[in-house]
Design a protein around this motif. Structure first.
Motif, PDB file in Angstrom:
ATOM      1  N   ALA A  42      -6.404  31.707 -16.101  1.00 48.73           N
ATOM      2  CA  ALA A  42      -6.607  32.538 -14.905  1.00 48.73           C
ATOM      3  C   ALA A  42      -7.373  31.777 -13.828  1.00 48.73           C
ATOM      4  N   LEU A  43      -8.295  30.905 -14.249  1.00 44.24           N
ATOM      5  CA  LEU A  43      -9.058  30.108 -13.289  1.00 44.24           C
ATOM      6  C   LEU A  43      -8.187  29.047 -12.621  1.00 44.24           C
ATOM      7  N   LEU A  44      -7.296  28.446 -13.407  1.00 37.66           N
ATOM      8  CA  LEU A  44      -6.482  27.345 -12.886  1.00 37.66           C
ATOM      9  C   LEU A  44      -5.311  27.823 -12.034  1.00 37.66           C
ATOM     10  N   GLU A  45      -4.790  29.000 -12.314  1.00 38.37           N
ATOM     11  CA  GLU A  45      -3.598  29.506 -11.618  1.00 38.37           C
ATOM     12  C   GLU A  45      -3.727  29.482 -10.092  1.00 38.37           C
ATOM     13  N   PRO A  46      -4.836  29.960  -9.512  1.00 42.36           N
ATOM     14  CA  PRO A  46      -4.940  29.955  -8.041  1.00 42.36           C
ATOM     15  C   PRO A  46      -5.029  28.543  -7.440  1.00 42.36           C
ATOM     16  N   LEU A  47      -5.289  27.538  -8.286  1.00 39.67           N
ATOM     17  CA  LEU A  47      -5.465  26.170  -7.791  1.00 39.67           C
ATOM     18  C   LEU A  47      -4.172  25.358  -7.811  1.00 39.67           C
ATOM     19  N   LYS A  48      -3.074  25.943  -8.299  1.00 35.43           N
ATOM     20  CA  LYS A  48      -1.855  25.151  -8.498  1.00 35.43           C
ATOM     21  C   LYS A  48      -1.311  24.566  -7.196  1.00 35.43           C
ATOM     22  N   ASP A  49      -1.576  25.211  -6.071  1.00 33.65           N
ATOM     23  CA  ASP A  49      -1.077  24.698  -4.789  1.00 33.65           C
ATOM     24  C   ASP A  49      -2.176  24.089  -3.916  1.00 33.65           C
ATOM     25  N   ALA A  50      -3.406  24.068  -4.412  1.00 35.88           N
ATOM     26  CA  ALA A  50      -4.505  23.474  -3.635  1.00 35.88           C
ATOM     27  C   ALA A  50      -4.260  21.972  -3.509  1.00 35.88           C
ATOM     28  N   SER A  51      -4.382  21.444  -2.299  1.00 35.86           N
ATOM     29  CA  SER A  51      -4.143  20.007  -2.135  1.00 35.86           C
ATOM     30  C   SER A  51      -5.090  19.403  -1.110  1.00 35.86           C
ATOM     31  N   SER A  52      -5.379  18.121  -1.325  1.00 32.86           N
ATOM     32  CA  SER A  52      -6.236  17.364  -0.409  1.00 32.86           C
ATOM     33  C   SER A  52      -5.384  16.829   0.729  1.00 32.86           C
ATOM     34  N   GLU A  53      -6.043  16.198   1.680  1.00 34.56           N
ATOM     35  CA  GLU A  53      -5.276  15.452   2.666  1.00 34.56           C
ATOM     36  C   GLU A  53      -4.808  14.155   1.998  1.00 34.56           C
TER      37      GLU A  53
ATOM     38  N   PRO B 268       0.833  -1.203   0.000  1.00 32.63           N
ATOM     39  CA  PRO B 268       0.000   0.000   0.000  1.00 32.63           C
ATOM     40  C   PRO B 268       0.872   1.259   0.000  1.00 32.63           C
ATOM     41  N   PHE B 269       0.309   2.352  -0.496  1.00 29.83           N
ATOM     42  CA  PHE B 269       1.057   3.608  -0.563  1.00 29.83           C
ATOM     43  C   PHE B 269       0.092   4.777  -0.417  1.00 29.83           C
ATOM     44  N   THR B 270       0.634   5.981  -0.411  1.00 30.63           N
ATOM     45  CA  THR B 270      -0.165   7.179  -0.138  1.00 30.63           C
ATOM     46  C   THR B 270      -0.038   8.192  -1.271  1.00 30.63           C
ATOM     47  N   LEU B 271      -1.157   8.795  -1.616  1.00 28.34           N
ATOM     48  CA  LEU B 271      -1.195   9.845  -2.629  1.00 28.34           C
ATOM     49  C   LEU B 271      -1.911  11.067  -2.074  1.00 28.34           C
ATOM     50  N   THR B 272      -1.692  12.202  -2.720  1.00 28.50           N
ATOM     51  CA  THR B 272      -2.383  13.442  -2.382  1.00 28.50           C
ATOM     52  C   THR B 272      -2.836  14.080  -3.684  1.00 28.50           C
ATOM     53  N   ALA B 273      -4.081  14.525  -3.743  1.00 29.74           N
ATOM     54  CA  ALA B 273      -4.564  15.266  -4.915  1.00 29.74           C
ATOM     55  C   ALA B 273      -4.058  16.694  -4.807  1.00 29.74           C
ATOM     56  N   LYS B 274      -3.441  17.196  -5.887  1.00 29.71           N
ATOM     57  CA  LYS B 274      -2.864  18.549  -5.819  1.00 29.71           C
ATOM     58  C   LYS B 274      -2.851  19.223  -7.181  1.00 29.71           C
ATOM     59  N   GLY B 275      -3.263  20.489  -7.186  1.00 25.25           N
ATOM     60  CA  GLY B 275      -3.214  21.301  -8.397  1.00 25.25           C
ATOM     61  C   GLY B 275      -4.276  20.920  -9.405  1.00 25.25           C
ATOM     62  N   ALA B 276      -4.371  21.701 -10.464  1.00 25.58           N
ATOM     63  CA  ALA B 276      -5.351  21.438 -11.525  1.00 25.58           C
ATOM     64  C   ALA B 276      -4.761  21.857 -12.853  1.00 25.58           C
ATOM     65  N   GLY B 277      -5.196  21.191 -13.917  1.00 27.36           N
ATOM     66  CA  GLY B 277      -4.686  21.505 -15.247  1.00 27.36           C
ATOM     67  C   GLY B 277      -5.607  20.962 -16.312  1.00 27.36           C
ATOM     68  N   VAL B 278      -5.131  20.978 -17.554  1.00 31.78           N
ATOM     69  CA  VAL B 278      -5.927  20.525 -18.683  1.00 31.78           C
ATOM     70  C   VAL B 278      -5.082  19.671 -19.621  1.00 31.78           C
ATOM     71  N   PHE B 279      -5.747  18.794 -20.360  1.00 34.03           N
ATOM     72  CA  PHE B 279      -5.137  18.053 -21.464  1.00 34.03           C
ATOM     73  C   PHE B 279      -5.832  18.484 -22.747  1.00 34.03           C
ATOM     74  N   PRO B 280      -5.125  18.652 -23.872  1.00 28.74           N
ATOM     75  CA  PRO B 280      -3.674  18.548 -23.978  1.00 28.74           C
ATOM     76  C   PRO B 280      -2.964  19.846 -23.606  1.00 28.74           C
ATOM     77  N   ASN B 281      -3.642  21.000 -23.757  1.00 29.26           N
ATOM     78  CA  ASN B 281      -3.056  22.295 -23.385  1.00 29.26           C
ATOM     79  C   ASN B 281      -4.186  23.321 -23.274  1.00 29.26           C
ATOM     80  N   LEU B 282      -3.853  24.526 -22.832  1.00 27.83           N
ATOM     81  CA  LEU B 282      -4.885  25.549 -22.612  1.00 27.83           C
ATOM     82  C   LEU B 282      -5.620  25.921 -23.896  1.00 27.83           C
ATOM     83  N   ARG B 283      -4.933  25.963 -25.025  1.00 24.68           N
ATOM     84  CA  ARG B 283      -5.567  26.364 -26.283  1.00 24.68           C
ATOM     85  C   ARG B 283      -6.540  25.312 -26.811  1.00 24.68           C
ATOM     86  N   GLN B 284      -6.244  24.049 -26.535  1.00 24.43           N
ATOM     87  CA  GLN B 284      -7.089  22.969 -27.051  1.00 24.43           C
ATOM     88  C   GLN B 284      -7.661  22.118 -25.920  1.00 24.43           C
TER      89      GLN B 284
END
Length: 196
Positions: A148-159, A74-90
């Motif tokens: 602009a929406l995603l930028e403030p979320l880059k450091d948001a993290s779950s437990e 077993p191992f541990t993960l943390t949800a952190k940050g937000a982004g898009v695939f493949p990039n912001l334009r598409q």
């Protein structure tokens, strides 16, 4: 096709992480961008999409999952940050990233890819990217607005949340969206078998 079901192998997330992801969605939803949101209770980390499989192969699939997990702790993960695939334009997919024991996660996913070849499944040639899909765009959003929406979320993290099993899910496609039914849970080494 009546004897086949659409399936995938995935990791569940904790209730606390589901709530965290729901909060991220709420923050992004206020932007009025045209996004189809994944219900927070449906969000999972897909390790391998199996596609339509014959019902007769389910016992072998379950056995292979059990074999894979015997040697991985077993191992541990943390949800952190937000982004898009493949990039912001598409942008097509909105995601929340993962940190923590990423090497252990990669080992688990690679082992599944390798071991499932013996069941007739092809290896996925695309590199594995650990993420949790939270939404899909209906039409391309303005990249500046989305950035602009995603930028403030880059450091948001779950437990942190513990990964102690992998699950086989059936995906039933409905007009209202996909519904998932758990078919099997395979505990990681030293994990506790979940009764279903």
């Amino acid at each position: 096709m009546a004897n086949t079901i659409r399936t995938f192998v995935a990791l569940p997330v904790s209730d606390a992480v589901s709530e965290f992801l729901k909060q991220i969605q709420e923050r992004l939803r206020s932007s009025r961008t045209n996004i189809r949101w994944v219900p927070a209770t449906n969000i999972h980390l897909t390790l391998k999409f199996l596609g339509d499989i014959d019902l007769s192969t389910l016992p072998a699939t379950r056995a292979q999952m059990d074999a894979v997990t015997r040697s991985i702790a077993p191992f541990t993960l943390t949800a952190k940050g937000a982004g898009v695939f493949p990039n912001l334009r598409q942008a097509r997919v909105l995601w929340v990233g993962l940190t923590g024991d990423i090497d252990q996660l990669g080992l688990l996913q690679n082992t599944i890819e390798s071991e499932f070849v013996s069941l007739g499944f092809k290896r996925d040639r695309r590199p594995f990217r650990a993420h949790l899909t939270i939404g899909r765009t209906r039409q391309r959003p303005d990249p500046k607005v989305l950035g602009a929406l995603l930028e403030p979320l880059k450091d948001a993290s779950s437990e942190p949340f513990r990964i102690d099993q992998i699950r086989l899910y059936q995906s039933v496609l409905k007009p209202s969206g996909a519904e998932y039914k758990m078919l099997h849970a395979a505990p990681l080494a030293a994990g506790t078998r979940m009764k279903i």
